[in-house]
Design a protein around this motif. Structure first.
Motif, short mmCIF file in Angstrom:
data_model
loop_
_atom_site.label_atom_id
_atom_site.label_comp_id
_atom_site.label_asym_id
_atom_site.label_seq_id
_atom_site.Cartn_x
_atom_site.Cartn_y
_atom_site.Cartn_z
N LEU A 1 -5.20 2.85 -3.59
CA LEU A 1 -4.69 1.54 -3.20
C LEU A 1 -4.01 0.95 -4.41
N VAL A 2 -2.87 0.31 -4.20
CA VAL A 2 -2.16 -0.35 -5.29
C VAL A 2 -2.41 -1.85 -5.18
N HIS A 3 -2.92 -2.41 -6.27
CA HIS A 3 -3.26 -3.84 -6.33
C HIS A 3 -2.85 -4.37 -7.69
N ASN A 4 -2.03 -5.41 -7.69
CA ASN A 4 -1.58 -6.03 -8.94
C ASN A 4 -1.05 -5.02 -9.94
N GLY A 5 -0.23 -4.09 -9.45
CA GLY A 5 0.42 -3.12 -10.33
C GLY A 5 -0.44 -1.96 -10.78
N ARG A 6 -1.64 -1.84 -10.26
CA ARG A 6 -2.55 -0.76 -10.65
C ARG A 6 -2.89 0.10 -9.44
N ALA A 7 -2.89 1.41 -9.63
CA ALA A 7 -3.37 2.35 -8.61
C ALA A 7 -4.87 2.50 -8.79
N LEU A 8 -5.63 2.11 -7.78
CA LEU A 8 -7.09 2.13 -7.86
C LEU A 8 -7.65 3.27 -7.02
N PRO B 1 -1.00 -9.93 1.83
CA PRO B 1 -0.14 -9.04 2.61
C PRO B 1 -0.53 -7.57 2.41
N LEU B 2 -0.40 -6.80 3.47
CA LEU B 2 -0.75 -5.38 3.46
C LEU B 2 0.49 -4.54 3.66
N SER B 3 0.50 -3.36 3.05
CA SER B 3 1.62 -2.43 3.23
C SER B 3 1.12 -1.01 2.99
N ALA B 4 2.01 -0.07 3.29
CA ALA B 4 1.72 1.35 3.05
C ALA B 4 2.89 1.96 2.29
N LEU B 5 2.58 2.84 1.37
CA LEU B 5 3.60 3.58 0.64
C LEU B 5 3.93 4.82 1.46
N THR B 6 5.05 4.77 2.18
CA THR B 6 5.43 5.82 3.12
C THR B 6 6.53 6.69 2.52
N PRO B 7 6.89 7.79 3.18
CA PRO B 7 8.02 8.60 2.72
C PRO B 7 9.33 7.81 2.66
N ASP B 8 9.40 6.69 3.40
CA ASP B 8 10.59 5.84 3.40
C ASP B 8 10.47 4.65 2.46
N GLY B 9 9.44 4.64 1.63
CA GLY B 9 9.21 3.53 0.73
C GLY B 9 8.06 2.66 1.21
N LEU C 1 -1.66 -5.73 -1.10
CA LEU C 1 -2.44 -4.50 -1.22
C LEU C 1 -1.69 -3.41 -0.47
N THR C 2 -1.47 -2.29 -1.15
CA THR C 2 -0.71 -1.18 -0.58
C THR C 2 -1.58 0.06 -0.57
#
Length: 175
Positions: free
Chosen positions: A63-70, A131-139, A165-166
């Motif tokens: 999960l990406v939160h505040n610029g960090r991959a957790l 806000p929630l999002s997903a890192l997909t093949p399209d961004g 949160l991504t």
């Protein structure tokens, strides 16, 4: 009895029983993609004798939160057979999974239904309000349909529950 075991050591009988249990729990709204999300991590099996009455698993996600991959212990496939609810099996399954999360991950996360919210809130899980999002093949793609359904179990990393949160990409439901 709660049995905590990795997917690789669970065996086909236990995994098959868990899949069938979750089909019953989710009243037919549980399929192969959902099951795929539950594999590759630790399973908590709740047994009453030889009968599987509850299940949950925790798998690793980013999960990406505040610029960090957790490193996130993401909870999947939680359910208790309808005939065995309100007997402590859900809490026992979650207790086992939470011990894995606290020992191995930066935080825990899960997507829940309205029916599951009370259990998670009572155990200290917090609703993500940002806000929630997903890192997909399209961004990065926003996932506003998941608003209110994502909960986190804070670990050692400070979290801003109102920040974006991504999640990482996977087939099927992002969260």
């Amino acid at each position: 009895m709660i049995e905590l075991v990795h997917t690789s050591a669970a065996g086909p009988d236990a995994l098959g029983a868990a899949y069938r249990l979750l089909e019953v729990v989710f009243e037919g709204d549980f399929g192969a993609e959902d099951w795929e999300h539950s594999l590759g991590g630790m399973h908590a099996f709740a047994w009453e004798g030889d009968t599987l009455v509850g299940h949950g698993s925790v798998i690793q996600r980013r999960l990406v939160h505040n610029g960090r991959a957790l490193r996130c212990g993401y909870v999947e496939g939680v359910g208790v057979h309808p005939d065995h609810r309100r007997q402590g099996y859900g809490a026992a399954v979650m207790g086992a999974l939470e011990s894995v999360i606290r020992a191995a991950y930066d935080l825990g996360a899960l997507g829940t239904t309205e029916e599951g919210e009370a259990l998670y809130r009572a155990r200290g899980w917090l609703q993500w309000t940002g806000p929630l999002s997903a890192l997909t093949p399209d961004g990065v793609v926003q996932t506003p349909q998941e608003a209110g359904a994502v909960y986190v179990l804070p670990g050692v990393m400070p979290l801003d529950l109102t920040a974006p949160l991504t999640c990482d990409w996977r087939d099927g439901d992002a969260w």
